[in-house]
Design a protein around this motif. Sequence first.
Motif, short mmCIF file in Angstrom:
data_model
loop_
_atom_site.label_atom_id
_atom_site.label_comp_id
_atom_site.label_asym_id
_atom_site.label_seq_id
_atom_site.Cartn_x
_atom_site.Cartn_y
_atom_site.Cartn_z
N ASN A 29 1.69 -3.09 -14.18
CA ASN A 29 1.58 -2.60 -15.63
C ASN A 29 0.16 -3.20 -16.42
O ASN A 29 0.37 -4.08 -17.14
N ARG A 49 -1.40 -2.16 -18.72
CA ARG A 49 -1.71 -1.72 -19.94
C ARG A 49 -0.84 -3.10 -20.90
O ARG A 49 -1.07 -3.08 -22.06
N ALA A 50 0.34 -3.55 -20.09
CA ALA A 50 1.04 -4.52 -21.22
C ALA A 50 0.34 -6.00 -21.24
O ALA A 50 -0.29 -6.52 -20.43
N THR A 51 0.23 -6.66 -22.30
CA THR A 51 -0.54 -7.81 -22.72
C THR A 51 0.26 -9.01 -22.03
O THR A 51 -0.39 -9.76 -21.41
N GLN A 59 8.87 -12.59 -27.22
CA GLN A 59 8.64 -11.52 -28.09
C GLN A 59 8.47 -12.19 -29.62
O GLN A 59 8.91 -11.82 -30.55
N GLU A 62 7.78 -7.11 -18.12
CA GLU A 62 7.76 -5.71 -18.22
C GLU A 62 7.58 -4.71 -16.88
O GLU A 62 6.85 -3.75 -16.90
N SER A 98 13.60 -1.07 -18.73
CA SER A 98 12.72 0.22 -18.78
C SER A 98 13.17 0.81 -17.65
O SER A 98 12.91 2.22 -17.89
#
Length: 721
Positions: free
Chosen positions: A26, A28-30, A92, A230, A451
């Motif tokens: 992944n 693109r996930a920070t 989060q 994620e 997800s």
Amino acid sequence: MRFGELIPLISALLNFSLAIFVLVQNPRATVARVYFLMGMCFSIWNFGTFWMFRVPAGPEHYGEALYWARFLQFGVIFIPLTLCHVSFLVAQIRIPRWVVWAAYSFHVALFFSNFTGFFLEGVRNVGYAWYSVAGYGFWILSGVFSLMWVSVAVLFWHRRSLPPMGKRRLTPLIIAQTAFAIFGCNDILPILGIYYYPYTHSQVYPFGSMAVIFYGLIVGYSVLQYQLLEIHVTLNRSTAKAVRVLFIFFSGLCSLLVFWLADRDEFTFYSFFAGLATLMIGAMCAALLFPRLFGENTETIERHILGDTFEYEDRVHRFIEGLTWYNDLTALLNDLHDLLARTFQLDSYYLILRNEANRLFELTRSQTAQPPRGFPELRTQSAIFRYFESAKREYLSLQEEDPSSRGPLPMQQARVELAPLQGRFCFPLSSEGEIFGLLVVGQKSSEQFTSNDISLLITLVKSLSLIVNQIRLKTQVQQALELDLLGKMSRGMAHDLNNLLTPVWTLLQLSSENGNSEPLDDELLPVALRNVATMRAYIKEALFFSENLRPDLQLGRLDLVIHQAADLAKASRKKEVEVVADTPGEALVEMDEVLVQRLIANLISNSIDASPSGSQIRVQLERLAKSDVNREWWRVRVIDQGEGIPKENLTRILTPYFTTKNRGDENRGFGLGLAICRKIVHLHGGQLFISSQPRKGTTVQFDLPSRQAKPATPAIAKVTA
């Protein structure tokens, strides 16, 4: 190589591999990018430690030791910050961008100070290894190490607000992070000049690398089981076996290293690796030869460690691949229920489909622990459908507290409309852009939605939409055909009854107008009586065909029934046709003798009507080869030498009210004879076949079992040219 050197080397390789894996999955996930930076820092620190442990003691090796000391500190500098950053992302919690930039800028300054004596003053040998000597920069960094405890506190605080399953998924990570914070602080003590634990004479020994191994294993476990960071991993069975082997390897290696730390003198290079190899060989043999040796057929521990990820996806994909075989909506919905309730483990779901008759959306199938607070009345212009048509989304989150569910007014209206169902997500079923149904799913009973769950449900609903729409279209076509058949039947019956009633009506009309009815009686009365008898037979056959009969099954002799039916058919037809019954002897069959006699008599009568005078009709009875243990099969053939059936009529001959004998009064057909014959065969669990060739004759055969199965086998009617 000393065995203690294996600990940082294994830690470096493990965390490097895991960091690459997380980023690739992944990018693109920070959280994935920050974890990648942290994993690289772990690897640099442990790789430098490995080489620093290998530097021999002595002043001549001081420069080499200092080089590796500075090398490993490049990784150590960013560890507290990245660890804390990952924890905030997992929890989060949003951090202002300027805070993130300021924190990383400060650590970049410490990074460059590592090239000078400001960060490290030098190195010293403490007997078993070289250690760095802290400078002012490292003393500043030691204060920053408090961020590791902040990261633990953040995760613990986040855990308090989670549901029970969310707490379970976060607990292993909190334990691993706490262990790393403890042993990480332990490792900096010798750098700060503390070589013995306070109030003891026990020398400080570095456990940080082993704690990082433990931390990496926990992160890997959390990625597999709970899609942490994620990331979702799809495991096929080969990959799952590889994971099992790696788990056994690392467990055995860590156990051996612990024993080595307890008594280093008792271990040799050979004994250490021989013990590890013995463990691996034994484990793999047990896994191959006795796969269920551990777990007593439940594999509970393995499923808890690895999760059911690969089996879970396999079941869903197998169901999706098998959707094309369904042609019955009830069977499809039954299997869909098992998939949603057992595989997805949903507490509740609602499948809503449009009723094409009134264009209203109705509940078709559901599972719920508590009935909804009033089912919403959904129409084509309802808010939920307007939302999906305008937003072009594949699903809608129905919980307001979900950050992804915040949106414009149409989304809020759609959520309010479905609020009585207390669902978690809503998925549209559509065909060619037109929505004809909804799938509303509630919470999962075992864990939170991931997800991957959403992705699988989207794929499932898309495939389900296609198949459900096809089945509904087939049903509509079938209903149209049935209505067309009903129309033809009605027209045929009306035409036949009208023709038969005409002489009767004429007789009654003339009788009422003419006082002297004797001449009329002589001419019209026989015709009227014959037509009334024909109408009675017509109505009787129609009623017989429409009734749901239950045959009175008794053990009887099929050979005698054949002779009786032949005599009855010959008596009902005034044509010089010879009927020959060829029966081999006693044939005991469990049957309704009245129905079977009617079946055979109908077939013989049809053959007589189709045969020229002077021809022969053969009725054959034969025993078939035994295929069932508890019963036999008998075959009856009715063979004529008549006109045969044209190919264009052969496929329609079993259709109710289709007839080619539509002229005359005495022997006219109503198109129900063969349909009734097929129904009688069906009631006895048999099969009916028709074969014919024009101008050569027709053969009708049926097979009956000697005893009825429970339940009876569905009948199959086949026609061949």
